[in-house]
Design an enzyme around this catalytic site. Structure first.
Site, PDB file in Angstrom:
ATOM      1  N   THR A   1      -1.327  -1.158   2.384  1.00 46.38           N
ATOM      2  CA  THR A   1      -2.613  -1.111   3.098  1.00 46.38           C
ATOM      3  C   THR A   1      -2.713   0.276   3.719  1.00 46.38           C
ATOM      4  O   THR A   1      -1.926   0.638   4.597  1.00 46.38           O
ATOM      5  CB  THR A   1      -2.690  -2.182   4.201  1.00 46.38           C
ATOM      6  OG1 THR A   1      -2.458  -3.461   3.611  1.00 46.38           O
ATOM      7  CG2 THR A   1      -4.058  -2.164   4.872  1.00 46.38           C
TER       8      THR A   1
ATOM      9  N   LYS B   1     -10.014  -4.356   2.214  1.00 43.05           N
ATOM     10  CA  LYS B   1      -8.819  -4.872   2.902  1.00 43.05           C
ATOM     11  C   LYS B   1      -8.963  -4.665   4.421  1.00 43.05           C
ATOM     12  O   LYS B   1      -8.602  -5.532   5.214  1.00 43.05           O
ATOM     13  CB  LYS B   1      -7.575  -4.158   2.367  1.00 43.05           C
ATOM     14  CG  LYS B   1      -6.287  -4.406   3.140  1.00 43.05           C
ATOM     15  CD  LYS B   1      -5.699  -5.799   2.958  1.00 43.05           C
ATOM     16  CE  LYS B   1      -4.460  -5.973   3.820  1.00 43.05           C
ATOM     17  NZ  LYS B   1      -3.807  -7.266   3.693  1.00 43.05           N
TER      18      LYS B   1
ATOM     19  N   LYS C   1      -1.677  -0.677  12.791  1.00 38.97           N
ATOM     20  CA  LYS C   1      -2.080   0.410  11.872  1.00 38.97           C
ATOM     21  C   LYS C   1      -3.390   0.063  11.158  1.00 38.97           C
ATOM     22  O   LYS C   1      -4.296   0.878  11.070  1.00 38.97           O
ATOM     23  CB  LYS C   1      -0.930   0.615  10.872  1.00 38.97           C
ATOM     24  CG  LYS C   1      -1.199   1.552   9.718  1.00 38.97           C
ATOM     25  CD  LYS C   1      -1.284   0.874   8.359  1.00 38.97           C
ATOM     26  CE  LYS C   1      -0.238  -0.104   7.962  1.00 38.97           C
ATOM     27  NZ  LYS C   1      -0.509  -0.823   6.726  1.00 38.97           N
TER      28      LYS C   1
HETATM   29  P1  NAP Z   1       8.174  -3.202   5.182  1.00 42.32           P
HETATM   30  O1  NAP Z   1       9.074  -4.383   5.108  1.00 42.32           O
HETATM   31  O2  NAP Z   1       8.323  -2.231   6.296  1.00 42.32           O
HETATM   32  O3  NAP Z   1       8.283  -2.435   3.772  1.00 42.32           O
HETATM   33  C1  NAP Z   1       7.901  -1.110   3.551  1.00 42.32           C
HETATM   34  C2  NAP Z   1       9.040  -0.461   2.774  1.00 42.32           C
HETATM   35  O4  NAP Z   1       8.634   0.842   2.350  1.00 42.32           O
HETATM   36  C3  NAP Z   1      10.300  -0.288   3.643  1.00 42.32           C
HETATM   37  O5  NAP Z   1      11.407  -0.845   2.955  1.00 42.32           O
HETATM   38  C4  NAP Z   1      10.393   1.210   3.807  1.00 42.32           C
HETATM   39  O6  NAP Z   1      11.702   1.717   3.860  1.00 42.32           O
HETATM   40  C5  NAP Z   1       9.735   1.705   2.540  1.00 42.32           C
HETATM   41  N1  NAP Z   1       9.225   3.068   2.683  1.00 42.32           N
HETATM   42  C6  NAP Z   1       8.451   3.579   3.655  1.00 42.32           C
HETATM   43  N2  NAP Z   1       8.190   4.866   3.416  1.00 42.32           N
HETATM   44  C7  NAP Z   1       8.844   5.172   2.280  1.00 42.32           C
HETATM   45  C8  NAP Z   1       8.977   6.359   1.516  1.00 42.32           C
HETATM   46  N3  NAP Z   1       8.365   7.494   1.889  1.00 42.32           N
HETATM   47  N4  NAP Z   1       9.722   6.310   0.405  1.00 42.32           N
HETATM   48  C9  NAP Z   1      10.333   5.170   0.030  1.00 42.32           C
HETATM   49  N5  NAP Z   1      10.250   4.013   0.709  1.00 42.32           N
HETATM   50  C10 NAP Z   1       9.506   4.027   1.819  1.00 42.32           C
HETATM   51  O7  NAP Z   1       6.655  -3.684   5.200  1.00 42.32           O
HETATM   52  P2  NAP Z   1       5.918  -4.800   4.324  1.00 42.32           P
HETATM   53  O8  NAP Z   1       5.676  -6.002   5.166  1.00 42.32           O
HETATM   54  O9  NAP Z   1       6.569  -4.963   3.004  1.00 42.32           O
HETATM   55  O10 NAP Z   1       4.479  -4.117   4.173  1.00 42.32           O
HETATM   56  C11 NAP Z   1       4.258  -3.037   3.288  1.00 42.32           C
HETATM   57  C12 NAP Z   1       2.771  -2.694   3.294  1.00 42.32           C
HETATM   58  O11 NAP Z   1       2.009  -3.833   2.883  1.00 42.32           O
HETATM   59  C13 NAP Z   1       2.216  -2.291   4.671  1.00 42.32           C
HETATM   60  O12 NAP Z   1       1.230  -1.300   4.506  1.00 42.32           O
HETATM   61  C14 NAP Z   1       1.590  -3.588   5.172  1.00 42.32           C
HETATM   62  O13 NAP Z   1       0.540  -3.323   6.094  1.00 42.32           O
HETATM   63  C15 NAP Z   1       1.075  -4.200   3.883  1.00 42.32           C
HETATM   64  N6  NAP Z   1       0.987  -5.677   3.853  1.00 42.32           N
HETATM   65  C16 NAP Z   1       1.958  -6.457   4.380  1.00 42.32           C
HETATM   66  C17 NAP Z   1       1.823  -7.843   4.313  1.00 42.32           C
HETATM   67  C18 NAP Z   1       2.865  -8.773   4.901  1.00 42.32           C
HETATM   68  O14 NAP Z   1       2.553  -9.945   5.102  1.00 42.32           O
HETATM   69  N7  NAP Z   1       4.078  -8.319   5.171  1.00 42.32           N
HETATM   70  C19 NAP Z   1       0.710  -8.412   3.699  1.00 42.32           C
HETATM   71  C20 NAP Z   1      -0.237  -7.585   3.130  1.00 42.32           C
HETATM   72  C21 NAP Z   1      -0.105  -6.210   3.206  1.00 42.32           C
HETATM   73  P3  NAP Z   1      12.764   1.281   4.976  1.00 42.32           P
HETATM   74  O15 NAP Z   1      13.442   0.110   4.357  1.00 42.32           O
HETATM   75  O16 NAP Z   1      13.624   2.468   5.157  1.00 42.32           O
HETATM   76  O17 NAP Z   1      11.961   0.937   6.207  1.00 42.32           O
END
Ligand code: NAP
Length: 352
Positions: free
Chosen positions: A98, A173, A241
């Site tokens: 997102t 979104k 965010k």
């Molecule tokens: P998350 O668990 O924090 O996953 C994001 C991953 O991306 C982390 O493992 C992070 O690494 C990695 N990352 C960040 N910057 C990076 C880079 N430059 N290079 C390589 N890896 C990188 O978050 P998430 O819940 O999966 O959410 C991910 C996205 O989807 C967000 O934008 C969120 O708003 C959106 N989203 C989430 C949900 C939900 O229910 N969780 C639903 C819809 C949309 P690290 O392991 O080092 O932190």
């Protein structure tokens, strides 16, 4: 085009699950994540590790990204050794994060110049949707445009909406997220009113579910709030965010979103007092006694400290030392001191 090699960058809560479905469908997967341990589950199933996004993309027909913030997306795609340069000619670059609509448009245009196909494809359906492979995809392209990669999208989604233009998926979104944020404030208010009135809050949730006062959020998240389960499916800092990005867009459009403003104030407060990495359902802690908050790991004195110092962690993910940074995790929105920022209450004359 025969698609065989797939790269996946960002194997966090959502990415690891989505990548798993692609492996289940037989695609050969290469993964990269900032923290390698979070990719171990996929590596133990046979995925190949890459040391950089560029290495992951080198042989890939399709590259998915599911990172945290727009700043992360920008790094992964637009850095000198980013995906726009490193991916093969003709490759598909699909961002599930997102993120900012403007950034999505920039990436689409940059990819086109390099003979690659990029589109924004944020998702909704939460962690459970990722586990079940039933996410809804919100796509910034037409159905015809993305037809070659549709079999991959179908591996982890049950519904797909097409908004036909770059950035259109991200804008839709953000609309969803402002509605979600207000629904969450709505149920948090309702639970506080029930509890303080001494009536059965669980029964109130049943009433809401049987009428028009309920929402997807009150159905899936309010029971967790009531049970004191604040483990993240969706991180509070990520909803902050998303609301900040929506408010940034509303500024550009010169409209006000009062519900989103209220929700931003509350989620920003939750993040400031230590709740960034809790699930969004921890919002209800803000209505509780200080002792209950402390037992859950929150510290209200951090809010006072932030106010006194005039500084606290910003939601945009940038180092603010140089006084010239992008706002709220968005893109191309430099602080010039003449707009109201929604990342927190500070002025933007070169200070965070
Ligand atoms: P998350 O668990 O924090 O996953 C994001 C991953 O991306 C982390 O493992 C992070 O690494 C990695 N990352 C960040 N910057 C990076 C880079 N430059 N290079 C390589 N890896 C990188 O978050 P998430 O819940 O999966 O959410 C991910 C996205 O989807 C967000 O934008 C969120 O708003 C959106 N989203 C989430 C949900 C939900 O229910 N969780 C639903 C819809 C949309 P690290 O392991 O080092 O932190």
């Amino acid at each position: 085009m025969q698609i065989k090699n797939v790269a996946f960058i960002g194997t966090g809560i959502m990415g690891a699950r989505i990548a798993g479905h692609l492996m289940d469908a037989g695609y050969e997967l290469t993964v990269y994540n900032r923290t390698r341990e979070k990719a171990e589950g996929l590596l133990s199933r046979g995925a190949r590790w890459a040391d950089t996004p560029a290495e992951a993309a080198a042989d890939a027909d399709v590259v998915f990204t599911m990172v945290g913030y727009p700043t992360d997306v920008e790094d992964v795609y637009l850095a000198t050794d980013g995906l726009i340069r490193a991916a093969k000619k003709g490759a598909w670059l699909i961002d599930l994060t997102t993120s900012s609509p403007q950034l999505a448009r920039d990436i689409h245009d940059a990819a086109e110049v390099e003979d690659k196909h990029a589109f924004d494809c944020p998702v909704t359906g939460g962690e459970q949707g990722a586990i079940d492979g039933t996410l809804t995809l919100i796509i910034g392209a037409s159905e015809k445009d993305v037809a070659p990669v549709m079999p991959l999208l179908e591996c982890f989604s049950s519904r797909r909406f097409f908004f036909d233009q770059p950035g259109g998926g991200q804008t839709a979104k953000l609309c969803n997220q402002v509605s979600l944020a207000s629904c969450m404030v709505g149920y948090a208010d309702a639970l506080a009113l029930a509890e303080q009135s001494g009536i059965d809050a669980e029964k109130v949730l049943e009433v809401m579910a049987s009428g028009t006062g309920g929402s997807g959020a009150s159905k899936s998240l309010a029971p967790k709030s009531l049970a004191g389960d604040y483990k993240p499916g969706f991180l509070a800092e990520h909803l902050r965010k998303d609301i900040a990005l929506a408010l940034q867009r509303s500024e550009d459009l010169e409209i006000t979103l009062p519900g989103a403003e209220t929700a931003f104030t509350l989620f920003d407060m939750l993040c400031q007092i230590g709740g960034s990495r809790m699930g969004t359902q921890a919002l209800t802690l803000l209505y509780q006694e200080e002792g209950t908050c402390a037992a859950a790991g929150l510290d209200w004195s951090l809010l006072e400290q932030g106010d006194e110092d005039g500084e606290h962690e910003c939601c945009c993910g940038h180092d603010h030392g140089d006084g010239d940074h992008e706002c709220c995790g968005g893109h191309g929105h430099h602080h010039d001191g003449d707009h109201e920022c929604h990342c927190h209450d500070h002025d933007h004359e070169g200070r965070a």
